[in-house]
Design an enzyme around this catalytic site. Structure first.
Site, PDB file in Angstrom:
ATOM      1  N   LYS A 195     -22.438 -41.361 -27.540  1.00  0.00           N
ATOM      2  CA  LYS A 195     -22.880 -41.926 -26.628  1.00  0.00           C
ATOM      3  C   LYS A 195     -24.189 -42.949 -27.180  1.00  0.00           C
ATOM      4  CE  LYS A 195     -26.254 -40.984 -23.434  1.00  0.00           C
ATOM      5  NZ  LYS A 195     -26.980 -42.424 -23.257  1.00  0.00           N
ATOM      6  N   GLU A 268     -33.826 -35.865 -34.256  1.00  0.00           N
ATOM      7  CA  GLU A 268     -34.798 -36.842 -34.617  1.00  0.00           C
ATOM      8  C   GLU A 268     -35.922 -37.368 -33.390  1.00  0.00           C
ATOM      9  OE1 GLU A 268     -35.861 -41.051 -35.878  1.00  0.00           O
ATOM     10  OE2 GLU A 268     -35.063 -40.356 -37.774  1.00  0.00           O
ATOM     11  N   CYS A 302     -38.923 -45.479 -35.222  1.00  0.00           N
ATOM     12  CA  CYS A 302     -39.544 -44.044 -35.277  1.00  0.00           C
ATOM     13  C   CYS A 302     -40.631 -43.799 -36.441  1.00  0.00           C
ATOM     14  CB  CYS A 302     -38.379 -43.133 -35.220  1.00  0.00           C
ATOM     15  SG  CYS A 302     -37.468 -43.351 -36.837  1.00  0.00           S
ATOM     16  N   GLU A 400     -47.362 -41.492 -28.413  1.00  0.00           N
ATOM     17  CA  GLU A 400     -46.540 -42.481 -29.156  1.00  0.00           C
ATOM     18  C   GLU A 400     -46.642 -43.698 -28.079  1.00  0.00           C
ATOM     19  OE1 GLU A 400     -42.395 -42.755 -31.372  1.00  0.00           O
ATOM     20  OE2 GLU A 400     -42.531 -41.523 -29.591  1.00  0.00           O
TER      21      GLU A 400
END
Length: 531
Positions: A195, A268, A302, A400
């Site tokens: 997906k 992750e 990331c 973040e």
């Protein structure tokens, strides 16, 4: 707020490139596993906000069908020799490089990134495909292990594919994260049901299309489109292993659900990555490195840097050099290599970046560069932004941002820099700058991060594909790249063949005598230095 520096002339938004024809979009959309009468969803181009692709939406039933077809296809795929699978991956490698302009156009159109950032994804996938194609035989082949009794026990470790791997990939690196995680799973003999994020699904579908052109059998790699809340349960229910890249909150739910099913997962997740500039750093090189660390893909990476810890002795020189370079960046949209910084990808991401910066400024942060959206360039542009005087009560201090925003903090020495860099639950990537390589490596080893780069932003560790890459703490579990990146998609099996005699005493020897003989043998083996 600091006075805005205009910098070079902005790059004017371009219309969609000629390669993105309706015929191409329609062909790729047909690769989605969905019913003929499926509901549709329309994506938009970040550069302009105009409609980009009309895609079918998969239902839980479609996902179940994909897994059923994948299981049937996987049996034949796993039965194919590693050499045959290798040939397909190497053909895929060649096609990615030969057709890269099409991929670059797709990635830019869907994500809003610059062409140079998109090209890094092309090189990444070529390297990944080549590495696993040429390493799989060594990594997956039978391994002789020491037997329980020297000479008498022949022990072999085998590797079997998990079965069908579910891959959920994000929007920010649509080729690297989609194909990069599927390639080793496929090379290990698994089928994949994936997906991709809907916003960047065309790029993932392009990779699937090319893999079929390279010779991948039908049904081995399939794509479904839809929201996680709709089809996530079906993906988890059908998977023999789950590979996920995304937020920490979603990763926790996936880890919990995978645990309930007793299947493995690799996650992750988020990061609040730190860069350390030591007092002996080459300031010009470190300033260039900070630009490369903070602003690729408009900070939507990331492993990009959001916290900068700079030794007080060189702070002023470093900040001046970094700000000057940031103000020179060309921000804008262009389907060529003329832009340095592109657009954010979604309105939600622009809202987050704006909210984080506005909150910091309202609470006393100083803007040294950037600090504002640029609707004159397109609906989702935001300037590369450098902040100082950031305090713990500000949202972006330890949350973040995932945008082109970095905060600078002065530190007295290496110890303080390490302590502050480690003062977060995240642990994905870090960067250390110094003229002394041994010192840099020692500092790196003290940082709580899955990858640490010395005198580089992130590309050195990411590009060292023979080494594992992943996060510690809230940044995830599991690793991609290296041996870990393919072995996680396999089940190890030990086959031990006992010859001549086993572990029970022979009929004519008493258990006590047998125990004494075994004790003597173990003592001799230890003295001989055997492991």
């Amino acid at each position: 707020m600091a006075t805005h520096h205009a910098g070079p002339a902005p790059v004017v938004p371009s219309p969609l490139p000629p390669s993105l024809t309706p015929a191409l979009v329609k062909r790729l959309a047909r690769r989605v596993t969905a019913a003929a009468n499926a509901a549709r969803i329309t994506t938009s181009a970040p550069y302009t906000g105009t409609p980009l692709a009309d895609l079918p939406v998969s239902t839980p039933a479609d996902v179940e069908s994909a897994f059923a077809r994948a299981r049937t296809a996987q049996r034949d795929w796993a039965g194919m020799s590693v050499r045959e699978r290798k040939k397909i991956l190497l053909r895929f490698h060649d096609l990615v490089l030969a057709r890269q302009d099409e991929a670059l156009d797709l990635m830019q159109a869907e994500s809003g990134k610059t062409r140079r950032d998109a090209f890094l994804e092309v090189t990444d996938i070529a390297i990944t495909a080549r590495y696993y194609a040429r390493s799989a035989a060594r990594l997956l082949g039978p391994k002789r292990r020491r037997g329980a009794i020297p000479v008498l026990t022949r022990t072999t470790e085998l590797r079997h594919p998990k079965g069908v791997v579910a891959v959920i990939s994000p929007w920010n690196y649509p080729l690297s994260m989609a194909a990069g995680d599927a390639v080793p799973a496929l090379m290990a003999g698994n089928a994949v049901v994936q997906k991709p994020d809907t916003q960047t699904a065309l790029t993932a579908l392009w990779a699937l299309d090319l893999m079929h052109e390279a010779g991948l059998p039908s049904g081995v790699w399939q794509m479904v489109i839809g929201r996680g809340g709709s089809i996530g349960g079906a993906l988890m229910a059908g998977a023999d292993y789950m590979m996920f890249t995304g937020s920490t909150a979603s990763g926790r739910r996936i880890a919990r659900d995978a645990g309930e099913r007793l299947i493995g997962s690799s996650l992750e997740l988020g990061g609040k990555n730190a860069m350390l500039v030591l007092e002996d750093a080459d300031i010009d090189r470190a300033a260039d490195g900070a630009v490369a660390a903070c602003f690729p893909s408009a900070g939507q990476l990331c492993v990009s840097i959001e916290r900068l810890y700079v030794a007080e002795a060189v702070r002023d020189r470093f900040v001046a050099a970094f700000v000057a370079r940031t103000n020179e960046l060309r921000i804008g949209a262009a389907y060529d290599y003329s832009s340095d910084v592109g657009s954010l990808t979604t309105p939600a991401q622009l809202n987050t970046v704006t909210a984080h910066v506005d909150d910091a400024v309202a609470k006393g942060a100083t803007v040294l560069a950037g600090g504002r959206a640029r609707p004159d360039l397109g609906p989702l542009f935001y300037e590369p932004t450098i902040l100082t005087d950031v305090t713990p009560d500000m949202t972006l201090y330890d949350n973040e941002t995932f945008g082109p925003v970095v905060s600078i903090y002065p530190v007295r020495d290496d110890e303080e820099a390490i302590t502050r860099a480690n003062g977060t639950p995240y642990g994905l990537n870090a960067s250390v700058w110094t003229r002394n390589g041994a010192r840099g490596r020692a500092v790196a080893a003290s940082l709580h991060a899955g990858t640490v780069n010395v005198n580089e932003a992130f590309a050195a560790a990411w590009g060292s594909i023979d080494a594992p890459m992943g996060g510690m703490g809230d940044s995830g579990i599991g690793r991609r790249h290296g041996a870990d990146g393919i072995l996680k998609y396999t089940e190890p099996q030990t086959v031990a063949h006992q010859r001549i005699h086993g572990f029970t005493p022979p009929a004519r020897i008493s258990p006590q005598t047998w125990a004494l003989l075994m004790t003597t043998a173990l003592t001799v083996i230890k003295k001989a230095g055997s492991r």
